[in-house]
Scaffold this active site. Structure first.
Site, short mmCIF file in Angstrom:
data_model
loop_
_atom_site.label_atom_id
_atom_site.label_comp_id
_atom_site.label_asym_id
_atom_site.label_seq_id
_atom_site.Cartn_x
_atom_site.Cartn_y
_atom_site.Cartn_z
N CYS A 115 0.83 -1.15 0.11
CA CYS A 115 0.03 0.09 0.06
C CYS A 115 0.82 1.29 0.10
CB CYS A 115 -0.93 0.11 1.38
SG CYS A 115 -2.04 -1.28 1.29
N ASP B 87 -20.49 12.62 -15.01
CA ASP B 87 -21.87 12.39 -14.92
C ASP B 87 -22.03 11.52 -13.50
OD1 ASP B 87 -20.89 9.79 -15.81
OD2 ASP B 87 -22.18 9.45 -17.30
C1 BEZ Z 1 0.59 -4.76 1.77
O1 BEZ Z 1 0.13 -3.65 1.60
O2 BEZ Z 1 1.75 -4.91 1.79
C2 BEZ Z 1 -0.45 -5.80 2.21
C3 BEZ Z 1 -1.46 -5.71 2.76
C4 BEZ Z 1 -2.42 -6.84 3.17
C5 BEZ Z 1 -1.70 -8.18 2.82
C6 BEZ Z 1 -0.83 -8.22 2.22
C7 BEZ Z 1 -0.05 -7.11 1.67
#
Ligand code: BEZ
Length: 241
Positions: free
Chosen positions: A46, A140
């Site tokens: 993330c 929209d």
């Molecule tokens: C990550 O963002 O690294 C991750 C999050 C949840 C499960 C596996 C990876």
């Protein structure tokens, strides 16, 4: 599992975010929108994704797209994590802030309503995490595209930018984009257009590939202002015959 179909009006939800309380439709205004969800704060994949999204934010702005992220932690956690994301992106994180808000979906209400849970990834309490969803919303407020990746697989934000280009092109011109299309490449004449309609819609020319079936459906035409590259593709195709 509830979810959204292409063409549905995206829910005008209210949410707490790092930019304060927002209502989605007001936040988007007349712009296009991208909502991208994340399993959890302070996780490696993330962090790289949000870092990449932040680095591409100028490209999304140029295309009149407002970005908004979502993760299951609190606004306070999001603020703390944002500093890590900025540090991942550059030497001096104090020089800037994330250019888009992050929604705090602590109770997973949006994850459930929008069908974004990943049943294979659970938190310490056994609750499923949010998958990596991308929703592209048109001016929209209707859903134009959705992608759903599992938590373990990071997304390619260059691809997301590419599909924005394709979506924005195909709402303004009656064309479709072929595999691996990028701006400037030839576009395809959609099957619904007769030869006569295609000839009048695309005065720059329509090139039809000869096929074993004899059917004349593989038709392409230059993207406006990009004729030279299309003719080049035509040459490449004839070389392959
Ligand atoms: C990550 O963002 O690294 C991750 C999050 C949840 C499960 C596996 C990876």
């Amino acid at each position: 599992m509830p979810g959204l179909l292409l063409g549905d009006v995206f829910p005008n939800f209210e949410a707490e975010t790092t930019f304060g309380t927002i209502k989605l439709h007001e936040f988007l205004g007349d712009s296009w929108g991208i909502l991208f969800s994340h399993p959890r704060d302070y996780t490696p994949v993330c962090t790289t994704e949000l870092g990449r999204a932040a680095r591409l934010s100028g490209e999304f702005s140029k295309r009149n797209v407002r970005m908004i992220a979502l993760s299951i932690n609190s606004v306070e956690d999001h603020h703390g994590w944002s500093k890590d994301i900025l540090a991942y992106n550059c030497e001096d994180p104090s020089c800037c802030s994330l250019p888009f808000p992050i929604i705090a979906d602590s109770k997973r209400e949006l994850a459930i309503a929008l069908g974004m849970l990943d049943p294979d990834e659970k938190d310490n309490d056994g609750m499923p995490l949010t998958a990596r969803c991308v929703f592209i919303i048109g001016p929209d407020k209707r859903l134009k595209l959705s992608l759903l990746y599992p938590a373990t697989t990071g997304r390619n934000f260059d691809e997301i930018l590419r599909v924005v280009d394709a979506l924005q092109l195909t709402v303004t011109r009656r064309v479709a984009t072929p595999a691996d299309w990028k701006p400037g490449d030839c576009v395809m004449v959609p099957p619904g257009l007769s030869e006569k309609e295609a000839a009048s819609l695309f005065p720059a020319g329509v090139y039809t590939k000869d096929l074993p079936s004899g059917k004349k459906y593989l038709r392409y035409t230059p993207q406006l202002g990009a004729q030279a590259e299309c003719l080049y593709s035509e040459l490449q195709l004839s070389n392959m015959k």
